[in-house]
Design a protein around this motif. Structure first.
Motif, PDB file in Angstrom:
ATOM      1  N   THR A 126      52.727  46.824  30.372  1.00 55.87           N
ATOM      2  CA  THR A 126      52.664  47.912  31.346  1.00 55.87           C
ATOM      3  C   THR A 126      53.212  47.391  32.678  1.00 55.87           C
ATOM      4  OG1 THR A 126      50.439  47.310  32.123  1.00 55.87           O
ATOM      5  CG2 THR A 126      50.592  48.822  30.232  1.00 55.87           C
ATOM      6  N   GLY A 127      53.489  48.304  33.582  1.00 48.18           N
ATOM      7  CA  GLY A 127      53.964  47.888  34.894  1.00 48.18           C
ATOM      8  C   GLY A 127      52.964  46.988  35.596  1.00 48.18           C
TER       9      GLY A 127
ATOM     10  N   GLY B 227      39.950  46.935  28.146  1.00 42.98           N
ATOM     11  CA  GLY B 227      41.138  47.302  27.388  1.00 42.98           C
ATOM     12  C   GLY B 227      42.422  47.344  28.187  1.00 42.98           C
ATOM     13  N   ALA B 228      42.423  46.796  29.411  1.00 39.02           N
ATOM     14  CA  ALA B 228      43.627  46.862  30.246  1.00 39.02           C
ATOM     15  C   ALA B 228      44.688  45.857  29.820  1.00 39.02           C
ATOM     16  CB  ALA B 228      43.256  46.640  31.718  1.00 39.02           C
ATOM     17  N   GLY B 229      44.332  44.891  28.966  1.00 39.82           N
ATOM     18  CA  GLY B 229      45.322  43.940  28.479  1.00 39.82           C
ATOM     19  C   GLY B 229      45.381  42.659  29.274  1.00 39.82           C
ATOM     20  N   LYS B 230      44.214  42.074  29.567  1.00 39.58           N
ATOM     21  CA  LYS B 230      44.183  40.824  30.324  1.00 39.58           C
ATOM     22  C   LYS B 230      44.563  39.625  29.456  1.00 39.58           C
ATOM     23  CE  LYS B 230      39.912  41.650  31.450  1.00 39.58           C
ATOM     24  NZ  LYS B 230      39.844  43.041  30.962  1.00 39.58           N
ATOM     25  N   THR B 231      44.271  39.700  28.144  1.00 35.16           N
ATOM     26  CA  THR B 231      44.529  38.545  27.276  1.00 35.16           C
ATOM     27  C   THR B 231      46.015  38.204  27.219  1.00 35.16           C
ATOM     28  OG1 THR B 231      42.615  39.168  25.923  1.00 35.16           O
ATOM     29  CG2 THR B 231      44.154  37.591  24.979  1.00 35.16           C
ATOM     30  N   VAL B 232      46.873  39.200  27.148  1.00 32.98           N
ATOM     31  CA  VAL B 232      48.303  38.900  27.065  1.00 32.98           C
ATOM     32  C   VAL B 232      48.809  38.314  28.376  1.00 32.98           C
ATOM     33  CG1 VAL B 232      49.132  41.184  27.799  1.00 32.98           C
ATOM     34  CG2 VAL B 232      50.525  39.784  26.259  1.00 32.98           C
ATOM     35  N   VAL B 233      48.221  38.731  29.503  1.00 30.84           N
ATOM     36  CA  VAL B 233      48.588  38.132  30.787  1.00 30.84           C
ATOM     37  C   VAL B 233      48.192  36.661  30.808  1.00 30.84           C
ATOM     38  CG1 VAL B 233      48.146  38.180  33.277  1.00 30.84           C
ATOM     39  CG2 VAL B 233      48.459  40.321  32.022  1.00 30.84           C
ATOM     40  N   ALA B 234      46.992  36.359  30.283  1.00 27.00           N
ATOM     41  CA  ALA B 234      46.561  34.961  30.201  1.00 27.00           C
ATOM     42  C   ALA B 234      47.481  34.164  29.281  1.00 27.00           C
ATOM     43  CB  ALA B 234      45.123  34.895  29.698  1.00 27.00           C
ATOM     44  N   ALA B 235      47.907  34.771  28.175  1.00 23.35           N
ATOM     45  CA  ALA B 235      48.812  34.087  27.242  1.00 23.35           C
ATOM     46  C   ALA B 235      50.144  33.761  27.906  1.00 23.35           C
ATOM     47  CB  ALA B 235      49.040  34.956  26.008  1.00 23.35           C
ATOM     48  N   LEU B 236      50.655  34.673  28.709  1.00 20.24           N
ATOM     49  CA  LEU B 236      51.920  34.431  29.402  1.00 20.24           C
ATOM     50  C   LEU B 236      51.776  33.313  30.435  1.00 20.24           C
ATOM     51  CD1 LEU B 236      53.017  38.146  29.786  1.00 20.24           C
ATOM     52  CD2 LEU B 236      54.209  36.391  28.426  1.00 20.24           C
ATOM     53  N   ALA B 237      50.624  33.273  31.122  1.00 19.24           N
ATOM     54  CA  ALA B 237      50.374  32.185  32.078  1.00 19.24           C
ATOM     55  C   ALA B 237      50.281  30.855  31.339  1.00 19.24           C
ATOM     56  CB  ALA B 237      49.087  32.454  32.855  1.00 19.24           C
TER      57      ALA B 237
ATOM     58  N   GLU C 220      42.560  34.627  45.453  1.00 24.30           N
ATOM     59  CA  GLU C 220      43.592  35.643  45.364  1.00 24.30           C
ATOM     60  C   GLU C 220      43.172  36.584  44.232  1.00 24.30           C
ATOM     61  OE1 GLU C 220      45.873  35.787  47.537  1.00 24.30           O
ATOM     62  OE2 GLU C 220      45.593  33.807  48.436  1.00 24.30           O
ATOM     63  N   VAL C 221      43.353  37.869  44.414  1.00 24.84           N
ATOM     64  CA  VAL C 221      42.912  38.841  43.419  1.00 24.84           C
ATOM     65  C   VAL C 221      44.107  39.615  42.885  1.00 24.84           C
ATOM     66  CG1 VAL C 221      41.434  40.827  42.946  1.00 24.84           C
ATOM     67  CG2 VAL C 221      40.654  39.053  44.522  1.00 24.84           C
ATOM     68  N   SER C 222      44.267  39.613  41.571  1.00 29.26           N
ATOM     69  CA  SER C 222      45.286  40.433  40.905  1.00 29.26           C
ATOM     70  C   SER C 222      44.575  41.530  40.123  1.00 29.26           C
ATOM     71  CB  SER C 222      46.131  39.589  39.942  1.00 29.26           C
ATOM     72  OG  SER C 222      46.945  38.684  40.646  1.00 29.26           O
ATOM     73  N   THR C 223      45.099  42.733  40.169  1.00 31.10           N
ATOM     74  CA  THR C 223      44.429  43.864  39.539  1.00 31.10           C
ATOM     75  C   THR C 223      45.361  44.569  38.562  1.00 31.10           C
ATOM     76  OG1 THR C 223      43.075  44.206  41.519  1.00 31.10           O
ATOM     77  CG2 THR C 223      43.217  46.037  39.959  1.00 31.10           C
ATOM     78  N   ILE C 224      44.906  44.698  37.304  1.00 35.46           N
ATOM     79  CA  ILE C 224      45.611  45.538  36.327  1.00 35.46           C
ATOM     80  C   ILE C 224      44.985  46.925  36.438  1.00 35.46           C
ATOM     81  CG2 ILE C 224      46.221  45.856  33.913  1.00 35.46           C
ATOM     82  CD1 ILE C 224      45.770  42.914  33.441  1.00 35.46           C
ATOM     83  N   ASP C 225      45.707  47.828  37.073  1.00 31.81           N
ATOM     84  CA  ASP C 225      45.107  49.126  37.396  1.00 31.81           C
ATOM     85  C   ASP C 225      45.666  50.260  36.536  1.00 31.81           C
ATOM     86  OD1 ASP C 225      47.625  49.109  38.442  1.00 31.81           O
ATOM     87  OD2 ASP C 225      47.004  49.344  40.537  1.00 31.81           O
ATOM     88  N   GLU C 226      46.157  49.935  35.338  1.00 37.14           N
ATOM     89  CA  GLU C 226      46.557  50.976  34.393  1.00 37.14           C
ATOM     90  C   GLU C 226      46.288  50.483  32.976  1.00 37.14           C
ATOM     91  OE1 GLU C 226      50.824  51.664  33.745  1.00 37.14           O
ATOM     92  OE2 GLU C 226      51.209  49.998  35.131  1.00 37.14           O
ATOM     93  N   LEU C 227      46.018  51.413  32.078  1.00 33.77           N
ATOM     94  CA  LEU C 227      45.747  51.069  30.677  1.00 33.77           C
ATOM     95  C   LEU C 227      47.031  51.167  29.860  1.00 33.77           C
ATOM     96  CD1 LEU C 227      42.374  52.961  30.054  1.00 33.77           C
ATOM     97  CD2 LEU C 227      42.700  50.522  30.486  1.00 33.77           C
TER      98      LEU C 227
END
Length: 716
Positions: free
Chosen positions: A264-265, A293-303, A454-461
């Motif tokens: 997602t964006g 369900g916002a998809g944090k795991t894939v962001v962690a995988a990319l990091a 620092e705070v990052s927010t996934i604000d869309e599903l």
């Protein structure tokens, strides 16, 4: 002949009240001085009974006429008194001691304080405070403080201890001129006033904490926290971390190309924010927040891909084995085809399998390590840890979070030189830290508890997620609900049914905090009983049971059957709160929903609606509902927005509970209220940086006075 050695005298045992003081943390003059009253009692005046009305709380002086023990309807001590005008008063004690009877002797002058009631035999006070006095005994000159206390710590003892602490505490002004908002009193004066307010003080300003003396304490507390957070951020900026730069054709790009979905964006944006931090060469300290369900795991995988591509290891720690296993399964699916070895470390992994995993981690062969708190056990040694990811970080206690920080220390310089090319020069390196939470942090909390992050927010599903309908149903409609389950199962769908207990009258260990009022444990429906009832009510339907007391292998087997569709209904405790992803599950039933916290209800609701199937969450409640229970259920019915849920949860529970005060052991804000005191927080933030820059000694003295040992918690 040498003298016979004598044993050193044993330290004197502390008395009960002294031990109670220690248990409350009241071990220093400043701690006692900052132990503020809960409320006040006005013992500065006497009220004639002729002027009093039922419902008034007042103090009277009267002479005992008679006192005796009655046995109907139950054993109680009854004393009859008359005041100077001849007005009668009854004092009634259901619980009493011989000392009560000794004091309430006929002819004794008594000063009693309590709520006046209109009893069957005239006006009375039930369990009033009272003491024997002489005609010339003076009245109190100031309001009497009532302090937070504990068993074995009488108010009289505590008042003397606090008064002594207030006198001995170093309360000198350490803040330079111009920092404290205009109109607020000096610190010593403010504390003296709050402990001993004069009788003309408006009690309302003390009770609602709007008095300038209260405002001074709130500002001091907020300023200390803001200075500490700013100092923590500066100290971390001076540390060195691996420079983890993303390669255009590296593992990150390969993972992006093979993912079975598009980011997602919001996911793409926060991934860029994290990648930019990893490339800076100073330790990242970032919180990734996103709704269920916002998809944090894939962001962690990319990091993790960025870190591993640069030759460093990554660790991911989750609070429960189910959640850790969920992450492990996804990461293995995404990364092992790309040549990444993923190690699995949990408390249930033992023997040779554990030894092999530890060896792979220590040698660096395992580039990614996933597990529970087992990741921070003493025998786990990393070859070159560059990034740590902590999921649901608020669910770890402070000791565990601090242990994780210590575990994350990179190898000493001489060892690192032999292990990682990036570490051959310069100071020892600290790993980067990414914390994730599905409990969104309201802005006021981000400004205080997370001011150094620092705070990052996934604000869309992600697309394809269907909205979840939430319904409130009283528990007398269970039969209708079971019929609905029968229909869902007939259509090939699956159902969760969550209970607060495993067995009758026994807590699960996973159960939520209970509201002030509610059914006794013995009356609550439990998972074992509910499993039996549903199995009987749904013939031909496979009903599973999972809870925290099952062995890890048993839990894994039950979850595997549910994911495979072999079980149509899963009865569970809150062990399935996070990390369970079954797209075919369309109905979530939460039994005794009024007993669950708001964030926990939102997490449970997030177990459904994870696919294209229309989903419903039923909150099954029992009456009567407490005010808190009503607020929680109303919030759940009105919104599915995790950020709005978090805001309401903060309103209901306050910051200590919201942040996991039970896990921290200390509430960082004792006096300030984040909603009411936003203007003070803004002023504290404005002054914190200037105080550090221009008056570092004053800043240090102020933080030490207010936070002391809690500084470690700020870093955790």
């Amino acid at each position: 002949m040498p003298p016979t050695p004598t044993k050193p005298a044993a330290p004197a045992a502390k008395s009960g009240p002294a031990r109670a003081l220690e248990s409350l943390g009241l071990t220093s003059p400043i701690a006692l001085a900052l132990h503020l009253p809960l409320r006040y009692e006005d013992e500065t005046r006497l009220t004639p009974l002729a002027d009093a009305r039922p419902g008034d709380t007042l103090q009277v002086e009267a002479i005992v006429q008679e006192a005796h023990v009655e046995f109907r309807p139950r054993r109680q001590l009854v004393a009859r008194l008359v005041d100077a005008d001849g007005e009668p008063l009854v004092l009634r004690f259901v619980n009493f001691y011989p000392s009560h009877q000794k004091t309430l002797q006929p002819g004794q002058r008594i000063r009693a304080r309590g709520e006046l009631r209109g009893g069957f035999f005239g006006r009375e006070m039930v369990h009033p405070q009272f003491k024997a006095v002489q005609p010339d005994t003076p009245l109190a000159a100031e309001l009497t403080p009532v302090y937070p206390s504990s068993a074995g710590l009488p108010q009289a003892y505590l008042r003397k201890a606090v008064a002594s602490g207030l006198q001995r505490a170093d309360l000198r002004e350490v803040l330079p001129a111009g920092v404290v908002p205009a109109g607020l009193p000096p610190l010593r004066e403010a504390l003296q006033f709050l402990h001993h307010p004069p009788p003309q003080t408006a009690l309302a300003t003390l009770e609602d904490h709007s008095h300038p003396a209260w405002q001074r304490l709130k500002f001091e507390e907020l300023l200390a926290q803001q200075v500490a957070q700013a100092q923590s951020r500066r100290e971390r900026a001076l540390l060195s971390a691996p420079v983890l730069a993303m390669r255009p054709d590296g593992l990150h790009a390969k993972l992006m190309a093979t993912l079975p979905f598009r980011l997602t964006g919001a996911q793409a944006r926060v991934s860029r924010e994290i990648a930019a931090d990893l490339a800076l060469g100073r330790p990242m300290h970032r919180l990734l927040q996103g709704d269920v369900g916002a998809g944090k795991t894939v962001v962690a995988a990319l990091a993790a891909a960025v870190a591993m591509d640069a030759g460093w290891q990554c660790a991911l720690m989750a609070p429960t084995e189910i959640l850790a296993e969920q992450h492990f399964a996804k990461l293995v699916q995404w990364l092992e085809p790309l040549g990444v070895r993923v190690a699995w470390l949990t408390g249930s992994k033992r023997g040779k399998a554990r030894e092999q995993a530890l060896a792979a981690v220590a040698s660096g062969q395992a580039a990614l390590v996933v597990g529970t708190h087992a990741v921070i056990q003493h025998d786990v040694q990393f070859a070159r840890l560059g990034l740590a990811v902590v999921d649901e970080q608020h669910r770890f206690g402070v000791a565990q979070r601090l242990a994780l920080r210590r575990k994350l220390q990179a190898p000493p310089e001489e060892d690192a030189a032999a292990q990682a090319p990036a570490a051959r020069e310069g100071p020892a390196l600290e790993p980067h830290l990414l914390m994730m939470t599905a409990t969104p942090i309201p802005r006021t909390l981000a400004m205080t508890y997370f001011a150094d992050l620092e705070v990052s927010t996934i604000d869309e599903l992600p697309p394809g997620r269907t909205p979840i309908v939430t319904k409130l149903i009283a528990d007398n409609r269970r039969d209708e609900l079971i019929a609905r389950i029968r229909d869902e199962v007939a259509q090939g769908k699956q159902v969760y049914w969550v209970c607060p207990l495993i067995e009758a009258a026994e807590e699960t260990g996973e159960a939520p905090a209970k509201p002030a009022r509610g059914k006794p444990l013995a009356e609550l429906r439990n998972a074992t009983e509910t499993h039996a009832q549903l199995s009987q009510a749904l013939p031909g339907v496979e009903v599973g049971l999972i809870h925290g007391r099952l062995k890890p292998a048993e839990k894994a087997a039950v979850m595997a059957r549910f994911k495979a569709g072999e079980l149509s209904v899963l009865v569970a405790t809150t062990v399935i709160e996070v990390g369970v992803d079954v797209p075919n599950a369309s109905l979530m039933v939460v039994e005794h929903a009024e007993r669950f916290g708001l964030a926990q209800l939102h997490q449970l609701r997030g177990r459904v609606g994870r696919g294209e199937v229309a989903s419903v969450c039923v909150l099954l409640y029992s009456t009567p509902l407490s005010d808190t229970g009503k607020q929680r259920l109303r919030a759940m019915a009105e919104t599915t927005d995790g950020f709005e849920i978090a805001r309401r949860d903060l309103e209901i529970r306050g910051p200590g509970e919201f942040m996991g005060a039970r896990q921290s052991g200390d509430a960082l804000l004792r006096f300030a209220d984040l909603d009411e005191d936003a203007p003070l927080l803004t002023q504290a933030r404005r002054h914190a940086t200037a105080l550090l820059d221009r008056h570092p000694q004053a800043a240090h003295a102020h933080v030490t006075r207010w936070l002391g040992h809690q500084m470690d918690y700020l870093k955790a």
